[in-house]
Write a protein that holds these residues in place. Structure first.
Motif, PDB file in Angstrom:
ATOM      1  N   ASP A  82     102.690   5.323  54.364  1.00 26.40           N
ATOM      2  CA  ASP A  82     103.469   4.247  54.972  1.00 26.40           C
ATOM      3  C   ASP A  82     104.838   4.758  55.413  1.00 26.40           C
ATOM      4  O   ASP A  82     105.434   5.625  54.760  1.00 26.40           O
ATOM      5  CB  ASP A  82     103.661   3.102  53.972  1.00 26.40           C
ATOM      6  N   TYR A  84     108.528   3.385  57.991  1.00 22.32           N
ATOM      7  CA  TYR A  84     109.154   2.369  58.839  1.00 22.32           C
ATOM      8  C   TYR A  84     110.488   2.885  59.364  1.00 22.32           C
ATOM      9  O   TYR A  84     111.094   3.814  58.808  1.00 22.32           O
ATOM     10  CB  TYR A  84     109.360   1.052  58.080  1.00 22.32           C
ATOM     11  N   ASN A  99     102.256   0.812  60.111  1.00 23.86           N
ATOM     12  CA  ASN A  99     101.231  -0.213  60.012  1.00 23.86           C
ATOM     13  C   ASN A  99     101.930  -1.546  59.726  1.00 23.86           C
ATOM     14  O   ASN A  99     103.152  -1.573  59.489  1.00 23.86           O
ATOM     15  CB  ASN A  99     100.225   0.154  58.908  1.00 23.86           C
ATOM     16  N   SER A 102     104.129  -1.782  56.594  1.00 20.49           N
ATOM     17  CA  SER A 102     105.357  -0.996  56.676  1.00 20.49           C
ATOM     18  C   SER A 102     106.456  -1.768  57.397  1.00 20.49           C
ATOM     19  O   SER A 102     107.644  -1.616  57.080  1.00 20.49           O
ATOM     20  CB  SER A 102     105.086   0.326  57.398  1.00 20.49           C
ATOM     21  N   ARG A 182     107.858  -2.323  47.924  1.00 20.89           N
ATOM     22  CA  ARG A 182     107.059  -1.367  48.695  1.00 20.89           C
ATOM     23  C   ARG A 182     105.806  -0.882  47.960  1.00 20.89           C
ATOM     24  O   ARG A 182     105.341   0.240  48.163  1.00 20.89           O
ATOM     25  CB  ARG A 182     107.922  -0.180  49.150  1.00 20.89           C
ATOM     26  N   ASN A 184     101.749  -1.101  47.434  1.00 22.32           N
ATOM     27  CA  ASN A 184     100.646  -1.437  48.337  1.00 22.32           C
ATOM     28  C   ASN A 184      99.310  -1.562  47.634  1.00 22.32           C
ATOM     29  O   ASN A 184      98.274  -1.720  48.290  1.00 22.32           O
ATOM     30  CB  ASN A 184     100.550  -0.426  49.482  1.00 22.32           C
TER      31      ASN A 184
END
Length: 760
Positions: A82, A84, A99, A102, A182, A184
């Motif tokens: 991930d 960003y 994605n 993110s 964060r 997942n």
């Protein structure tokens, strides 16, 4: 007139600020996680500034825009993890991600870095401001670990610690906390829920929620302790709740692995209707763990029973959705054959067969291999044999024991210290780094940071380390340990643990950061005396009453030097202004951790002094002094646990009933069985009041009377306090705490008294 002028000035100022506020622009066809990111940006902008901004797919040409989730080909997004980017663009802002999830991470990270927001499990910290500056933002983040996640386990008891008692509002808050930090991946380790009913509807009906099963002809539970798995909610409601949890998580891009393999266990029992209709044969088992028919593993040496387990997995996927990942438990806590080589060979064969079949059915779904059985019963070379049989293109060894610092022997020749560093996985085979933190009764502060830091060195720069996880049996028991996890699971932090604690105290306690920092630093060395499991309930409820006459056990004990710091812990806590959600909860966590260790060693000192007295090396007055101190500490511990609903089983029962109607008339006794067994007995206020205090008083009085009489003949069997409570009509509610006692004055009194008792 002056008031009117002031009003118009304020209105003009507000209008000017609103005119500079951005609109949130989001693609019209945005996936759910991106739409959620836009809504969250709007929500937190409003909470900070007091002004609502617009979310739209068609912003005006001259609008200041926060563009969320639009495509980007930035090279940061290359690779599998991930990532960003949050950056200023003109007068506005752009948030993009590898994605959809993110993008959501980037949104929360903007508010954390630019606005000072902090995301705690039990609440957000959201500072207020007239405006939010969108200029000069340049955040580029890429995860080190592909997976970052936690487990929610099957034990039942106090609501704070036991996710199986959580309702939808609790889960919504928890999943929001996961995404804000964060994560997942998460694991609901609750049992098979209604999978037998879904897979075999003609054989296994939904159980009547008003019936406790199984019972004998006299109505007594056949399964006691945590093995008593009667649900307090109907299974139909649990189906609905599970749907809500998984749908909410998947909308945010979270992964929930589905179980494969021979998963029968104490929390995955086979229903009697299935046993009667299917008459499964069973895999051999050497030890007596879960050896009732409902707890035995079906004979997976035969393809028929491998297929039957697959029926459960496919029923789960059909009902709850494609998981995107599978979880192979293997033969968790089972020994099949007495011959080690045969035992390992069978386990390897069955795990490989399930892995390969999983890959055949869903080639894109990785399989994580639970490492608990490796840790408990395998030798390092045996794990290496397994790795040779597995396909590293989709298999990941899921280890979560990197914080084990004890290394005691579990079974002859098998050190309970068999962690990933000995398996040959580093830079060679996909694996996870993880910590257990606590088994079920370890409900207080106990993070082993020195051990974790040491083992983290092995994963620095290792592309084969695919995950950083926390996999406890209790949720949010040690709040700083969970903060440490979230600070390291995205990317290993170079920040020293001590500096991390400073930041944690600043973020969580504000003006009281220094006072809390002093208390945390004093209690941590004491907290780390314990491993995942030890608790003062061991010695109060079990060890001392059952081993009173074992002089060798008590004479060899020694109180660690760090216990001398306990008075300073309580003195520091007495200076705290005990108000506010975070302050009240954490001050009691620190206090009960100090009490837990102090009570344990006070018990040992009492029994050591008694046996020294029997040998003529101590006096009856010495025994009485130790007895008085022990009783005083246990009473103070019990009173302290009453100060918060976190530790009240009665209030946890109220919470369960408020979530969904409980129809089972034996609910309280089921809850008692689940929480009062040795594995689960811990910091419950009702048991401290109804068990620990009277038991300690009786034991102390007995030892003092014998010492004063000079009678050191064998002590009689001690009363079974669990049996006493079990016989009551209301073994929990009879000892419910009084909420009116939860005052700052009472907290301060208890802390000062504890400092005095321990400082004498």
């Amino acid at each position: 007139m002056k008031h009117s002028c002031a009003f118009f000035v304020l209105m003009a100022t507000a209008s000017a600020l609103a005119a500079k506020d951005p609109v949130v622009a989001v693609p019209a066809d945005a996936p759910s996680a991106v739409r959620i990111a836009a809504d969250e940006f709007q929500k937190y902008w409003g909470q900070i500034t007091g002004r609502r901004i617009t979310v739209t797919a068609r912003p005006a040409k001259d609008a200041v825009c926060v563009r969320i989730g639009f495509p980007s080909d930035d090279p940061l997004f290359d690779g599998e993890t991930d990532a960003y980017i949050v950056k200023s663009v003109g007068d506005g802002l752009e948030i993009t991600g590898k994605n959809p999830r993110s993008v959501l991470y980037g949104t929360y990270e903007f508010f954390r870095q630019r606005c000072g927001c902090r995301w705690f499990w039990d609440g957000d910290v959201v500072p207020k401001a007239e405006r939010i500056d969108l200029s000069g933002v340049d955040i580029r983040e890429k995860a080190q670990f592909l997976y970052r996640g936690c487990q929610y386990f099957s034990h039942r008891g106090l609501t704070r610690f036991h996710a199986e008692t959580w309702g939808w509002a609790d889960w919504r808050r928890e999943l929001d906390w996961c995404v804000k930090n964060r994560l997942n991946l998460f694991m609901l380790h609750f049992g098979k829920e209604d999978l037998f009913q879904l897979a075999y509807p003609d054989i296994v009906p939904y159980p009547d929620p008003a019936v406790t099963e199984p019972c004998d002809a006299m109505g007594e539970f056949l399964q006691q302790g945590y093995n008593q798995r009667t649900s307090f909610w109907s299974m139909e409601y649990r189906n609905l709740l599970r749907h809500c949890i998984l749908d909410y998580a998947r909308d945010r891009g979270m992964i929930h692995p589905e179980k494969i393999g021979p998963a029968t266990h104490w929390f995955y029992r086979t229903p009697p209707e299935f046993l009667k209709a299917k008459k499964p044969e069973f895999t051999p088992q050497v030890y007596k763990n879960y050896c009732e028919p409902s707890g035995l593993v079906w004979d997976v040496r035969q393809q028929k029973w491998i297929d039957e387990y697959w029926n459960l997995t496919e029923a789960a996927v059909k009902e709850y959705g494609e998981p995107g990942m599978f979880f192979n438990m293997g033969f968790d806590e089972r020994t099949v054959y007495t011959n080690r080589a045969d035992n390992v060979a069978l386990k390897i064969d069955i795990m490989k067969r399930y892995n390969d079949e999983s890959h055949r059915r869903r080639p894109d779904a990785p399989v994580i291999m639970e490492g608990w059985d490796f840790f408990l019963t395998w030798q390092p070379d045996e794990v290496k044999q397994l790795l040779k049989a597995l396909d590293p293109s989709f298999a990941i060894v899921w280890d979560f024991t990197a914080d084990d610092a004890v290394g005691f022997v579990h079974r002859p020749g098998i050190p309970l210290h068999n962690v990933f560093t000995g398996w040959g996985v580093t830079n060679a085979f996909p694996y996870s780094f993880g910590v257990t933190l606590a088994l079920n009764r370890g409900m207080d502060i106990r993070g082993q940071y020195e051990t974790i830091r040491k083992r983290e060195k092995a994963i620095v720069g290792d592309p084969m380390c695919k995950a950083y996880i926390i996999w406890p049996e209790t949720s949010h028991s040690d709040i700083f340990a969970w903060r440490y996890f979230t600070e390291n699971c995205w990317r290993l932090s170079p920040q020293p643990t001590d500096a991390m604690l400073d930041d944690f105290c600043r973020d969580r306690y504000g003006a009281q950061a220094a006072a809390f920092g002093a208390a945390w630093r004093k209690v941590m060395p004491m907290s780390q005396l314990w491993d995942w499991m030890r608790c003062c309930s061991d010695i109060v409820g079990w060890d001392a009453p059952r081993r009173l006459n074992e002089s060798k056990r008590w004479l060899k004990t020694k109180t660690p030097a760090v216990i001398a710091d306990a008075p300073a812990v309580f003195a520091a806590l007495a200076k705290i202004d005990w108000n506010g959600t975070f302050v009240r909860r954490d001050a009691l966590d620190i206090a009960r951790t100090a009490f837990d260790r102090s009570v344990w060693f006070a018990y040992e000192e009492l029994l050591r002094t008694y046996h020294l007295s029997a040998a003529g090396q101590a006096t009856a007055a010495d025994v009485k002094a130790k007895a008085d101190r022990c009783v005083a500490l246990v009473r103070l511990f019990a009173e302290t646990l009453e100060l918060h609903s976190d530790f009240s089983l009665s209030e946890s029962m109220d919470h369960i009933v408020s979530v969904e109607k409980v129809r089972n008339p034996a609910f309280e006794h089921v809850f008692f069985e689940n929480s009062a067994c040795r594995y689960c007995l811990s910091h419950q206020a009702e048991y401290a009041k109804g068990w620990y205090v009277p038991s300690t008083e009786e034991l102390a009085a007995l030892l003092v009377a014998r010492a004063e009489a000079g009678d050191f003949s064998p002590l009689p069997p001690f009363p079974d306090y669990r049996a006493k409570l079990r016989a009551l009509p209301h073994p929990i509610r009879a000892f419910a705490p009084d909420p009116s006692r939860r005052t700052p004055e009472n907290f301060r009194r208890l802390m000062l008294t504890a400092a005095d008792v321990l400082g004498r």
